[in-house]
Design an enzyme around this catalytic site. Structure first.
Site, PDB file in Angstrom:
ATOM      1  N   ARG A  93       0.832  -1.216   0.000  1.00 51.81           N
ATOM      2  CA  ARG A  93       0.000   0.000   0.000  1.00 51.81           C
ATOM      3  C   ARG A  93       0.861   1.257   0.000  1.00 51.81           C
ATOM      4  O   ARG A  93       1.680   1.441   0.883  1.00 51.81           O
ATOM      5  CB  ARG A  93      -0.918   0.019   1.219  1.00 51.81           C
ATOM      6  CG  ARG A  93      -2.002  -1.040   1.152  1.00 51.81           C
ATOM      7  CD  ARG A  93      -2.815  -1.077   2.427  1.00 51.81           C
ATOM      8  NE  ARG A  93      -3.574  -2.311   2.520  1.00 51.81           N
ATOM      9  CZ  ARG A  93      -4.799  -2.463   2.040  1.00 51.81           C
ATOM     10  NH1 ARG A  93      -5.419  -1.463   1.460  1.00 51.81           N
ATOM     11  NH2 ARG A  93      -5.422  -3.617   2.150  1.00 51.81           N
ATOM     12  N   SER A  97     -23.631 -13.274   9.218  1.00 56.33           N
ATOM     13  CA  SER A  97     -22.915 -12.115   8.698  1.00 56.33           C
ATOM     14  C   SER A  97     -22.948 -12.092   7.168  1.00 56.33           C
ATOM     15  O   SER A  97     -22.614 -13.088   6.512  1.00 56.33           O
ATOM     16  CB  SER A  97     -21.471 -12.201   9.209  1.00 56.33           C
ATOM     17  OG  SER A  97     -20.684 -11.161   8.725  1.00 56.33           O
ATOM     18  N   SER A 149     -19.668  -0.250   0.621  1.00 55.55           N
ATOM     19  CA  SER A 149     -18.796   0.852   0.230  1.00 55.55           C
ATOM     20  C   SER A 149     -18.130   0.690  -1.120  1.00 55.55           C
ATOM     21  O   SER A 149     -17.807   1.682  -1.756  1.00 55.55           O
ATOM     22  CB  SER A 149     -17.742   1.085   1.300  1.00 55.55           C
ATOM     23  OG  SER A 149     -16.835   0.024   1.339  1.00 55.55           O
ATOM     24  N   HIS A 201     -21.817   4.305   5.637  1.00 53.63           N
ATOM     25  CA  HIS A 201     -21.818   5.044   4.365  1.00 53.63           C
ATOM     26  C   HIS A 201     -23.176   5.667   4.073  1.00 53.63           C
ATOM     27  O   HIS A 201     -23.460   6.025   2.927  1.00 53.63           O
ATOM     28  CB  HIS A 201     -21.371   4.137   3.218  1.00 53.63           C
ATOM     29  CG  HIS A 201     -19.934   3.748   3.350  1.00 53.63           C
ATOM     30  ND1 HIS A 201     -18.898   4.564   2.976  1.00 53.63           N
ATOM     31  CD2 HIS A 201     -19.362   2.645   3.905  1.00 53.63           C
ATOM     32  CE1 HIS A 201     -17.750   3.980   3.253  1.00 53.63           C
ATOM     33  NE2 HIS A 201     -18.001   2.814   3.816  1.00 53.63           N
ATOM     34  N   THR A 221     -20.701   6.169  11.749  1.00 55.04           N
ATOM     35  CA  THR A 221     -19.414   6.851  11.946  1.00 55.04           C
ATOM     36  C   THR A 221     -19.638   8.352  11.962  1.00 55.04           C
ATOM     37  O   THR A 221     -20.593   8.860  11.356  1.00 55.04           O
ATOM     38  CB  THR A 221     -18.411   6.500  10.838  1.00 55.04           C
ATOM     39  OG1 THR A 221     -17.150   7.095  11.140  1.00 55.04           O
ATOM     40  CG2 THR A 221     -18.862   7.006   9.475  1.00 55.04           C
ATOM     41  N   LYS A 270     -17.188  10.219   8.267  1.00 58.46           N
ATOM     42  CA  LYS A 270     -17.410  10.298   6.820  1.00 58.46           C
ATOM     43  C   LYS A 270     -18.342  11.484   6.543  1.00 58.46           C
ATOM     44  O   LYS A 270     -17.876  12.617   6.528  1.00 58.46           O
ATOM     45  CB  LYS A 270     -17.908   8.958   6.302  1.00 58.46           C
ATOM     46  CG  LYS A 270     -16.867   7.841   6.566  1.00 58.46           C
ATOM     47  CD  LYS A 270     -17.166   6.547   5.873  1.00 58.46           C
ATOM     48  CE  LYS A 270     -16.367   5.375   6.403  1.00 58.46           C
ATOM     49  NZ  LYS A 270     -14.961   5.340   6.015  1.00 58.46           N
ATOM     50  N   THR A 328      -9.965   2.701  26.863  1.00 61.96           N
ATOM     51  CA  THR A 328      -9.278   3.579  25.922  1.00 61.96           C
ATOM     52  C   THR A 328      -9.695   5.020  26.182  1.00 61.96           C
ATOM     53  O   THR A 328     -10.833   5.275  26.602  1.00 61.96           O
ATOM     54  CB  THR A 328      -9.594   3.147  24.465  1.00 61.96           C
ATOM     55  OG1 THR A 328      -8.785   3.889  23.577  1.00 61.96           O
ATOM     56  CG2 THR A 328     -11.045   3.327  24.087  1.00 61.96           C
ATOM     57  N   THR A 329      -8.778   5.930  25.939  1.00 58.33           N
ATOM     58  CA  THR A 329      -9.053   7.356  26.179  1.00 58.33           C
ATOM     59  C   THR A 329     -10.229   7.819  25.319  1.00 58.33           C
ATOM     60  O   THR A 329     -10.325   7.472  24.141  1.00 58.33           O
ATOM     61  CB  THR A 329      -7.785   8.178  25.851  1.00 58.33           C
ATOM     62  OG1 THR A 329      -6.744   7.719  26.708  1.00 58.33           O
ATOM     63  CG2 THR A 329      -8.010   9.664  26.067  1.00 58.33           C
ATOM     64  N   THR A 347      -9.048  -5.716  -2.092  1.00 49.48           N
ATOM     65  CA  THR A 347     -10.209  -4.936  -1.638  1.00 49.48           C
ATOM     66  C   THR A 347     -11.444  -5.305  -2.454  1.00 49.48           C
ATOM     67  O   THR A 347     -12.561  -5.346  -1.931  1.00 49.48           O
ATOM     68  CB  THR A 347      -9.894  -3.423  -1.753  1.00 49.48           C
ATOM     69  OG1 THR A 347      -8.667  -3.175  -1.063  1.00 49.48           O
ATOM     70  CG2 THR A 347     -10.978  -2.571  -1.127  1.00 49.48           C
TER      71      THR A 347
END
Ligand code: PMP
Length: 407
Positions: free
Chosen positions: A21, A136, A188, A216, A244, A247, A276-277, A362
């Site tokens: 990548r 799934s 996506s 999305h 999210t 996006k 986690t913070t 991908t």
């Protein structure tokens, strides 16, 4: 063991297989999106980004920036701790309430990213609900797959968007066994949309919970930007809606919206939430401003759909093959990894256009593509430039064109 040699040979193998990548180093120009400064390489200094997931340009919206500046000046940079230990600020609490309302749910729970929200929630549900089977969709995002694997729950993969296969797999399980159907609304890479209502019908018939990734879609669809489930009036039939803030909302963070007890259960057990913070308060404040703005304003959504339709029509005019789908994602099909990379290299070097090539793994081999995401901040001149550049590069690569609709 020769550690240094190990890493080197693994990386060499990645390069040889074409799967290494390369990241383009970009500095987005606030106030001038989609323009960005490109660092490194022989390309033009300034580029136009055509593959951003900041779908609406909310990352430079004045309301979002003002809220972030204000929070930064009043509360400082970081949250200072995990949510449990001094890291829960007023902005986090307000944002969770706003997200619960957006999705018509009793509660919402914030995570540091959409990835973490999927991983932590599915991981916790799968690990903590005795005998749970997670069904799934075969094209679910890596964050869902990893969460399900991590949970060690029984996992059944059903063919992508295939209701008959899902039903067969549900029917093969005892009716009273706990089940969770995990899927996305907008996928996506292909931009196709799940048959959510029919999946809810099956879930109800076979006594399953539903987990819907709307990453999305949130901000982009539905009268208040609540996603496809909002648009289709299905939010109350989904057990967990995941989204999210990174996006369409243009900031960062992830969340789930669900019943108060389910959110409380995840809050109490998910290590990816607990240890986690917390998100910086300025990030939460910016996301809050973005969610509030897009709840009240449909202008960005309308302009977005308009740009998408316009670019599709322009591609049709010049016969460029793009996958038909009912969403805002435009996959322009190249079908060859070498040509795909060549086109994106030339776009960058010769035209100052940045689009990341999407190659295997991908997407499946033979379906290599440019994933183009128009936004309301792309101008007509930028669209003309993109279409012209693609037309020239298509000819250079001797790629097939579809019969032109305009002729
Ligand atoms: N779900 C899907 C379907 C995604 O495509 C992504 C990110 N590309 C995520 C979850 C993770 O979201 P985030 O970028 O906020 O971590």
């Amino acid at each position: 063991m020769d550690y240094a040699g190990f890493f080197r040979s693994e990386l060499d193998a990645l390069r040889e297989s074409g799967n290494y990548r390369h990241f383009a180093e970009l500095e987005r120009r606030c106030g001038a999106f989609p323009r960005a400064q490109f660092h490194g390489g022989p390309a033009a200094d300034e580029v136009t980004i055509w593959c951003s997931n900041d779908y609406l340009g909310m990352g430079q919206h004045p309301d979002v920036l003002a809220a972030m500046h204000e929070a930064l000046d009043t509360t400082g940079a970081g949250a200072g701790g995990t949510r449990n230990i001094s890291g829960t600020t007023h902005a986090h609490v307000l944002l969770e309430a706003e997200l619960a309302d957006l999705h018509g749910k009793e509660a919402a729970l914030l995570f540091t990213s959409g990835y973490v929200s999927n991983w932590a929630t599915l991981g916790t549900l799968g690990a903590r609900i005795p005998g749970l089977t997670i069904l799934s969709d075969s094209l679910n995002h890596a964050s869902m797959i990893e969460g399900i694997r991590h949970s060690r729950a029984d996992r059944v993969i059903w063919a992508h968007n295939d209701l008959a296969d899902l039903e067969a797999k549900l029917a093969a399980l005892p009716l009273d066994a706990p089940k969770l159907i995990a899927f996305e609304s907008v996928y996506s890479m292909d931009g196709d949309i799940a048959p959510i209502a029919a999946i809810c019908d099956l879930a109800e018939r076979y006594n399953a919970m539903t987990y819907l990734d709307e990453v999305h879609a949130v901000g982009l669809y539905g009268p208040r930007g609540g996603g496809i489930a909002e648009r289709e009036g299905l939010m109350d039939r989904i057990t967990v809606i995941e989204g999210t803030l990174g996006k369409a909302f243009g900031v960062m963070g992830g969340y789930i919206a669900a019943s108060a007890d389910l959110c409380d259960f995840i809050r109490s057990h998910a290590s990816g939430f607990i240890f986690t913070t917390a998100l910086p308060p300025a990030v939460a404040a910016g996301a809050l401003a973005s969610v509030r703005h897009l709840k009240a304003s449909g202008a960005e959504r309308a302009a977005h759909q308009d740009r998408v339709a316009n670019l599709r029509a322009r591609l049709d005019e010049i016969g460029l093959p793009h996958q038909e789908n009912p969403s805002h994602i435009i996959p322009v099909m190249v079908g060859c990894p070498v040509k795909c990379k060549y086109i994106t290299d030339r776009l960058l070097a010769d035209y100052g256009i940045y689009i990341q090539p999407i190659n295997y793994p991908t997407v499946p081999k033979g379906t290599e593509r440019l994933r183009i995401t128009p936004s309301p901040v792309h101008s007509a001149a930028q669209t003309d430039q993109l279409v012209g550049a693609l037309e020239e590069l298509w000819a250079q690569c001797q790629l097939a064109r579809l019969p032109m609709a305009a002729q």
